[in-house]
Motif scaffolding. Structure first.
Motif, short mmCIF file in Angstrom:
data_model
loop_
_atom_site.label_atom_id
_atom_site.label_comp_id
_atom_site.label_asym_id
_atom_site.label_seq_id
_atom_site.Cartn_x
_atom_site.Cartn_y
_atom_site.Cartn_z
N ASP A 80 22.31 10.91 21.32
CA ASP A 80 22.61 11.47 22.64
C ASP A 80 22.98 10.36 23.63
O ASP A 80 22.75 10.49 24.83
N GLU A 81 23.56 9.29 23.11
CA GLU A 81 23.90 8.14 23.95
C GLU A 81 24.95 8.49 24.99
O GLU A 81 24.98 7.93 26.08
N ASN A 82 25.84 9.42 24.66
CA ASN A 82 26.91 9.80 25.59
C ASN A 82 26.68 11.20 26.16
O ASN A 82 27.63 11.95 26.40
#
Length: 361
Positions: A80-82
Motif C-alpha cells: 500500500d505504498e502508493n
C-alpha cells in the motif's frame, strides 16, 4: 507482533487456491481487521491496508457481500505504498458466523468468515446463563463450524460443579473446556482445539475473558483487558474483530462482547435435538405441544425428563426465527394466527378422540 505471513499457514487451503486460480492477475490475502471503509489484509509480503474497489462496491447487493474478518480476498497489489490496495474479489466463504443486528432491525450481521470452530466463552460468575448459552450454541451450529463451550474464570467460582452440570444438559456432545488465566496452565486445554492452520472464533458477552485468553495464547498482553465491575461482571474491552496467528500454528479471531444474541436464518435442530426427537412420538402430527392429548413433549415434562424452562426457551427461539424479516403488523398477525391455530388444534384433537371413543363402544 509478526506481520509477515505465509498464506498457507493462515488457512489458505487448496479449495481457496483453486478459486483464486481463476484470477491469475490478482493477489490473495486474508482480512485480519476491519474499520469503517478500510481493511487490514495479510498477504505473503506482510499486512497492508486495503479498500474495496469501485467495481466491487457497485456490484455488491447486500452488506453481507462486503468482506469481513476471516475472508479471503483478491487484491490488485501486495503493498500500500502508493495508497490503499484495492480489493477486487471476495472468495466464496466456507463458513460464516452471523446474527441478527441489535435493535429493531432484522438485518443479518456477519461476525467472522471461514472458521473451523466457534469457542463459546462464558464466565462462571454472574454472566453464566443457560438460555443465553442455547442462543450461542444455535449461532455456532448455524455457522457451519464446530461449537465448543469454554468456561472462563473458573478460579473464582464456588458453584462450578452445578453450572457445569447445567451446561452438560444442553450441550449434547459439545465439548466443554474449563479455563482461567490466573493459573500458569489454566488455558492450555484450548491448544488442542486450535489445530495448525485452523481458524477459531471466540464469542461471548462483554468481559467474560476472551481477550485474556487471546493474550495468554499469544504469549503477551497484545490486547487490552479490564477487571471486574462492582456486580462481578467483566467490563467491555474489545471494540472490533481481529484475527491473530498464534505460535502453536492456529488462527484466532477475537470479537467484541455480544450484548444481544439475536438469531437470524437459524435452524434449531442441532441445539434442541432432544425436543425434535420427542415430537416424533406425539399422537397428532400437527401437535402444538400445548394441551393436546398424547403430546410426547408435555408427557416428558411431567415425568421430569425434559425441563419446562428448556422447552419454553425453545418455543421462544422458534417464534423469533419464524418472525424473521417480517414487519410489525405481520408479526402481530402471525401471533394471532398462532393463538387461534393452537385453539383449533386442540378442538381437532378433542373431536378425533370423541370419534375414537364412540368406535370403542
Amino acid at each position: 507482533m509478526n506481520t509477515n505471513y505465509i498464506l498457507s499457514n493462515l488457512g489458505f487451503k487448496e479449495s481457496f487456491k483453486i478459486l483464486a486460480n481463476d484470477f491469475p492477475h490478482l493477489y490473495p490475502g486474508r482480512v485480519t481487521e476491519q474499520a469503517r471503509e478500510t481493511y487490514k489484509v495479510a498477504t505473503e509480503e506482510g499486512e497492508i491496508v486495503a479498500e474495496v474497489s469501485g467495481k466491487f462496491r457497485y456490484e455488491s447487493i447486500d452488506v453481507s457481500d462486503f468482506p469481513i474478518v476471516g475472508d479471503f480476498v483478491l487484491l490488485d497489489r501486495l503493498n500500500d505504498e502508493n495508497g490503499n490496495a484495492q480489493i477486487q474479489h471476495l472468495l466464496e466463504r466456507e463458513s460464516e458466523l452471523a446474527r441478527r443486528a441489535s435493535g429493531a432491525s432484522n438485518e443479518r450481521q456477519l461476525m467472522a468468515a471461514n472458521i473451523d470452530k466457534v469457542l463459546i466463552c462464558m464466565s462462571v460468575n454472574e454472566d453464566f446463563n443457560i438460555a443465553r448459552a442455547e442462543r450461542y450454541l444455535t449461532l455456532a451450529w448455524n455457522s457451519g463450524a464446530t461449537p465448543v463451550f469454554v468456561l472462563t474464570k473458573t478460579d473464582i467460582s464456588n458453584e462450578l460443579d452445578s453450572k457445569l452440570a447445567q451446561l452438560e444438559e444442553i450441550s449434547f456432545g459439545v465439548d466443554i473446556l474449563l479455563t482461567n488465566t490466573v493459573e500458569k496452565d489454566g488455558y492450555l486445554s484450548l491448544l488442542k482445539y486450535i489445530k495448525d492452520n485452523e481458524t477459531v472464533v471466540l464469542i461471548g458477552s462483554s468481559g467474560v475473558g476472551k481477550s485474556s485468553l487471546v493474550n495468554a495464547l499469544l504469549g503477551n498482553k497484545f490486547l487490552k483487558t479490564n477487571g471486574l465491575r462492582n456486580d462481578g461482571k467483566g467490563k467491555h474491552t474489545t471494540t472490533q474483530r481481529k484475527l491473530f496467528k498464534i505460535s502453536s500454528g492456529g488462527i484466532i479471531i477475537d470479537t467484541p462482547g455480544i450484548r444481544e444474541v439475536g438469531l437470524n436464518s437459524v435452524n434449531l435442530i442441532d441445539t434442541f435435538s432432544d425436543i425434535y426427537d420427542l415430537a416424533l412420538y406425539c399422537k397428532f402430527k400437527d401437535c402444538t405441544h400445548g394441551n393436546e392429548p398424547g403430546c410426547a413433549i408435555q408427557n416428558a415434562i411431567e415425568k421430569g425428563n425434559l425441563s419446562r424452562k428448556r422447552f419454553f426457551n425453545f418455543q421462544k427461539l422458534e417464534r423469533e426465527a419464524s418472525y424473521e424479516g417480517l414487519n410489525n403488523k405481520t408479526i402481530e398477525r402471525n401471533k394471532l394466527d398462532r393463538m387461534f391455530k393452537n385453539v383449533g388444534g386442540l378442538k381437532k384433537a378433542r373431536k378425533t378422540l370423541k370419534k375414537q371413543n364412540k368406535r370403542s363402544y
